[in-house]
Design a protein around this motif. Structure first.
Motif, PDB file in Angstrom:
ATOM      1  N   ASN A 147      -3.298  -4.571  -8.740  1.00 43.63           N
ATOM      2  CA  ASN A 147      -3.478  -3.999  -7.406  1.00 43.63           C
ATOM      3  C   ASN A 147      -3.555  -5.072  -6.328  1.00 43.63           C
ATOM      4  N   ALA A 148      -4.142  -6.217  -6.669  1.00 47.98           N
ATOM      5  CA  ALA A 148      -4.350  -7.278  -5.685  1.00 47.98           C
ATOM      6  C   ALA A 148      -3.042  -7.925  -5.243  1.00 47.98           C
ATOM      7  N   PHE A 149      -1.943  -7.656  -5.947  1.00 48.43           N
ATOM      8  CA  PHE A 149      -0.639  -8.149  -5.502  1.00 48.43           C
ATOM      9  C   PHE A 149      -0.079  -7.328  -4.343  1.00 48.43           C
ATOM     10  N   LEU A 150      -0.585  -6.102  -4.130  1.00 44.72           N
ATOM     11  CA  LEU A 150       0.002  -5.202  -3.136  1.00 44.72           C
ATOM     12  C   LEU A 150       0.040  -5.793  -1.728  1.00 44.72           C
ATOM     13  N   PRO A 151      -1.052  -6.395  -1.214  1.00 44.02           N
ATOM     14  CA  PRO A 151      -0.963  -6.963   0.138  1.00 44.02           C
ATOM     15  C   PRO A 151       0.072  -8.072   0.267  1.00 44.02           C
ATOM     16  N   GLU A 152       0.404  -8.737  -0.835  1.00 41.71           N
ATOM     17  CA  GLU A 152       1.413  -9.797  -0.800  1.00 41.71           C
ATOM     18  C   GLU A 152       2.826  -9.227  -0.833  1.00 41.71           C
ATOM     19  N   LEU A 153       2.980  -8.019  -1.353  1.00 45.81           N
ATOM     20  CA  LEU A 153       4.308  -7.437  -1.553  1.00 45.81           C
ATOM     21  C   LEU A 153       4.749  -6.540  -0.412  1.00 45.81           C
ATOM     22  N   ALA A 154       3.789  -5.914   0.281  1.00 44.55           N
ATOM     23  CA  ALA A 154       4.151  -4.934   1.309  1.00 44.55           C
ATOM     24  C   ALA A 154       3.313  -5.129   2.557  1.00 44.55           C
ATOM     25  N   PRO A 155       3.944  -5.087   3.745  1.00 44.58           N
ATOM     26  CA  PRO A 155       3.155  -5.106   4.989  1.00 44.58           C
ATOM     27  C   PRO A 155       2.326  -3.836   5.085  1.00 44.58           C
ATOM     28  N   LYS A 156       1.306  -3.868   5.928  1.00 43.94           N
ATOM     29  CA  LYS A 156       0.389  -2.731   6.032  1.00 43.94           C
ATOM     30  C   LYS A 156       1.121  -1.438   6.409  1.00 43.94           C
ATOM     31  N   SER A 157       2.192  -1.548   7.193  1.00 45.01           N
ATOM     32  CA  SER A 157       2.933  -0.360   7.616  1.00 45.01           C
ATOM     33  C   SER A 157       3.686   0.301   6.473  1.00 45.01           C
ATOM     34  N   GLU A 158       3.897  -0.437   5.370  1.00 47.11           N
ATOM     35  CA  GLU A 158       4.655   0.100   4.237  1.00 47.11           C
ATOM     36  C   GLU A 158       3.786   0.266   2.988  1.00 47.11           C
ATOM     37  N   ALA A 159       2.499  -0.007   3.107  1.00 45.36           N
ATOM     38  CA  ALA A 159       1.633   0.004   1.930  1.00 45.36           C
ATOM     39  C   ALA A 159       1.595   1.377   1.261  1.00 45.36           C
ATOM     40  N   GLY A 160       1.565   2.448   2.066  1.00 41.38           N
ATOM     41  CA  GLY A 160       1.519   3.793   1.502  1.00 41.38           C
ATOM     42  C   GLY A 160       2.752   4.118   0.692  1.00 41.38           C
ATOM     43  N   ILE A 213       0.858   9.978   8.668  1.00 41.86           N
ATOM     44  CA  ILE A 213      -0.426  10.605   9.026  1.00 41.86           C
ATOM     45  C   ILE A 213      -1.611   9.693   8.745  1.00 41.86           C
ATOM     46  N   GLY A 214      -1.397   8.615   8.009  1.00 39.37           N
ATOM     47  CA  GLY A 214      -2.463   7.671   7.713  1.00 39.37           C
ATOM     48  C   GLY A 214      -3.094   7.907   6.348  1.00 39.37           C
ATOM     49  N   SER A 215      -3.593   6.846   5.754  1.00 38.97           N
ATOM     50  CA  SER A 215      -4.197   6.936   4.425  1.00 38.97           C
ATOM     51  C   SER A 215      -5.472   7.765   4.446  1.00 38.97           C
ATOM     52  N   ARG A 216      -6.273   7.609   5.512  1.00 34.34           N
ATOM     53  CA  ARG A 216      -7.540   8.339   5.591  1.00 34.34           C
ATOM     54  C   ARG A 216      -7.311   9.844   5.566  1.00 34.34           C
ATOM     55  N   MET A 217      -6.370  10.324   6.379  1.00 33.39           N
ATOM     56  CA  MET A 217      -6.094  11.759   6.429  1.00 33.39           C
ATOM     57  C   MET A 217      -5.509  12.247   5.108  1.00 33.39           C
TER      58      MET A 217
END
Length: 425
Positions: free
Chosen positions: A126-139, A304-308
């Protein structure tokens, strides 16, 4: 060997494809039910024992994951830790083949080791995710991986259904296995172990740790510095109010998911009389629904965002699990299960993506370690309460009532303690 960004994402996602077989066959649909009905002396006693084993594993994961996550951040060790965890998890899973009727403690011991190792490997992946995708594409990236993971669990389950847990009128199990003594059912653990190793190869080959200073220090210094960093991060979590709120809410709603994974198959078997073949079909249907849900919400979530997204899934999970307590027919139970399946995947995917959006880049392993902590520190509550209530009232339905309560508490905390998908601090 140079690997493109898409190639790295695919390699990373294939780890979900591999590790989901453990959740599908061992935790949810095959081995847990086999243990409860065929290894334990009584189904209700077996449910309580299984819940306690899940609790022990959860506490161990809660203790180990933040510390190892801190070490991985400072010393660039997440890939090495991940490889060790995969090896131990696969070996312990393979050993689940050996315990037979009455050998509860051997089975539970191997199970605890397998769960701890497998979950720790997921922390580092899971910790690789921030390195692989920008925040706008994380979902989208997280959702794709979860969808691929459910596809992996589904395929492994289909193989188990056709080659291991086959009905007598459809032929003999593969490899000369026999139904006698549950041999063919127990052999599914060997299939899972091989599956985990094979589909972990891409992430181990193609992803690299980012180099950090201090990575050449000895393990004693690694441990000492990890605890120092861990303490510093813990006290600074209050500076990340939304992130802290997510972790707090997840303490509860993830307990509901753990209880579903641990007892969903048991509930279907004991309350509705599912056979192992019924359970295989049940597992296939849920994996298809979960895959569809994760894939569909991977496109919706970034809008819609991760929170919603998490909030929507918790409402659906609360309603469907509450209804599952009271329905009487198999058809109605199937309807509840399909809704649960559709929203489990998006819940897990959105939770991972939400954390990725809120996490500072230099603390990825560490915060994902706390993410695992939030998922495991109280994870004993769901399984232990389910097992204890089932045993006390001699009713699986009474135990099932624990699950919607956990989803409700998680939803309330999410709404009160989090705000947007924007990082703070």
């Amino acid at each position: 060997m140079a690997v493109s960004k898409k190639g790295k994402i695919l390699s990373w996602a294939f780890f979900d494809f591999g590790n989901s077989a453990f959740s599908t066959l061992v935790l949810t649909f095959v081995y847990n039910t086999y243990y409860t009905t065929s290894i334990a002396v009584d189904p209700n006693v077996g449910a309580a024992q299984w819940g306690m084993a899940v609790a022990v594993a959860s506490v161990m994961i809660a203790v180990l994951s933040p510390v190892l996550g801190a070490a991985a951040d400072v010393f660039a060790l997440k890939k090495r830790f991940m490889g060790v965890a995969i090896g131990i998890g696969a070996l312990a899973t393979a050993f689940l083949y050996f315990p037979e009727k009455g050998q509860e403690w051997w089975a539970l011991s191997f199970f605890v080791v397998a769960v701890v190792a497998t979950e720790l490997s997921i922390v580092f992946n899971n910790a690789f995710l921030p390195e692989l995708a920008p925040k706008s594409e994380a979902g989208r990236v997280s959702g794709f991986a979860f969808a691929l993971g459910y596809a992996g669990g589904l395929l492994c389950l289909l193989i188990a259904m056709n080659g291991f847990v086959v009905s007598p009128d459809k032929g003999e199990p593969w490899f000369g296995l026999s139904w006698e003594g549950g041999q063919s059912v127990r052999a599914t653990s060997l299939l899972v172990a091989v599956w985990l190793v094979v589909f972990s190869i891409p992430v181990m080959v193609f992803l690299k740790d980012k180099k950090r200073s201090g990575s050449s220090r000895g393990m004693v210094d690694v441990t000492r510095q990890s605890f120092v960093r861990l303490k510093d991060t813990f006290f600074h979590l209050r500076d990340y109010r939304t992130l802290f709120g997510l972790l707090l809410a997840r303490l509860f709603y993830n307990d509901g998911l753990v209880a579903i994974f641990s007892f969903g198959g048991v509930y279907a078997t004991v309350v509705f009389g599912f056979s192992f073949q019924d359970l295989m079909i049940f597992g296939i249907a849920l994996n298809v629904c979960s895959m569809i849900g994760a894939l569909a919400f991977s496109f919706i979530e970034d809008r819609i965002g991760s929170r919603m997204t998490i909030a929507i899934t918790l409402v659906a999970l609360f309603a469907s699990t509450l209804l599952a307590v009271f329905v009487e027919s198999k058809t109605a139970f199937w309807g509840c299960a399909i809704v649960i399946g559709l929203f489990i995947g998006p819940n897990q995917s959105a939770s991972r993506a939400y954390l990725s959006r809120l996490t500072p880049p230099d603390k990825a392993n560490e915060f994902f370690g706390f993410y695992a902590f939030s998922g495991k520190a109280t994870a004993f509550i769901g399984p232990v309460l389910y097992g204890w209530v089932s045993f006390s009232f001699e009713s699986q339905r009474a135990g099932m009532l624990v699950i919607p309560v956990l989803f409700l508490v998680g939803f309330v905390l999410l709404m009160l303690r989090t705000r947007s998908d924007c990082p703070e601090g």
